[in-house]
Design an enzyme around this catalytic site. Structure first.
Site: not given
Length: 261
Positions: A39, A88
């Site tokens: 991330d 996503n």
């Protein structure tokens, strides 16, 4: 080329500290399975003034190959990389997703040709472009039968969807056997569900690491991580250092694991 922005003394101390951390870790201490939630790639690109997030995703992918070598060198057996979630795919801009899909395809092809690593795609192939699916399938075929580090590439992955898919498969198999729902209800166990997950037959992750300081799972291995240890690193994905990883392992080793207690 030496990084001249870092004082020589500081680099020397860093290397000595890293070696000391590594020496303190013995094979029997190692987690069998490590999950990594990479991330902070987008923030990394923004902080450095890049125009697109793709620069951060490329740097993050390069870091993940490096991360895999750290795990392999320590004798860790299974690593799951969370590279692209189903969320996503649904919510990121199409140009960013297109670039990310290309980057993931390059990473999958690269690691499938490195060392004796074995690759498995975990996720929903139906939500991925055919070109990426073909690359992932080719990586699996190319590494089939290899005995080195087992790498799960979580692409188009969602933990809740994985559980639903497992239940659907169980119900279909039960129906084909001609059994009733009442019989299924009596037979259903956590072990049965676990066997039908994308990672069926693998050990659950002992340790889950997330970069960028965020402290959440983001739909990653919800079933498998029920008894996992978690470690959150402040560094953004591309900035992760081996010393950060070794500290995570040291922290894991020092914990007293409780399974349900």
């Amino acid at each position: 080329m030496k990084n001249t922005t870092e004082p020589i003394g500081r680099g020397l101390l860093y290397n000595l500290y890293q070696k000391r951390l590594r020496r303190a870790l013995t094979p029997e201490m190692m987690p069998h399975h490590v999950g990594m939630i990479i991330d902070g790639n987008r923030r990394w690109a923004k902080q450095l003034g890049y125009e697109t997030a793709a620069h951060g995703h490329r740097a993050g992918a390069a870091k993940m190959r490096e991360f895999l070598t750290w795990c392999d060198d320590l004798g860790i057996e299974v690593v799951t990389l969370y590279l692209l979630s189903s969320d996503n795919l649904a919510h990121r801009a199409s140009d960013e997703i297109d670039a990310l899909i290309e980057i993931i395809a390059d990473l999958a092809d690269d690691v499938s040709r490195f060392r004796d690593w074995r690759i498995k795609h975990v996720g929903n192939s139906g939500c991925l472009p055919e070109q990426l699916t073909q690359v992932l399938e080719a990586a699996e075929r190319r590494t089939d039968g290899k005995n080195g580090l087992h790498i799960n590439l979580a692409v188009g992955y969602g933990g809740r969807t994985e559980i639903v898919d497992a239940m659907r498969e169980i119900v279909r198999e039960h129906e084909l056997e001609g059994r009733s729902l009442e019989e299924l209800a009596d037979m259903l166990t956590p072990d049965m569900i676990g066997e039908h997950l994308y990672t069926g037959g693998q050990p659950d992750p002992d340790l889950v690491i997330r970069t960028s300081g965020e402290q959440r799972l983001s739909d990653f291995m919800l079933w498998q991580s029920a008894h996992s240890e978690f470690y959150f690193v402040e560094a953004l994905g591309p900035d992760l250092r081996e010393v950060d990883f070794l500290r995570a392992i040291r922290d894991y080793v020092g914990r007293s694991r409780r399974f349900g207690g």
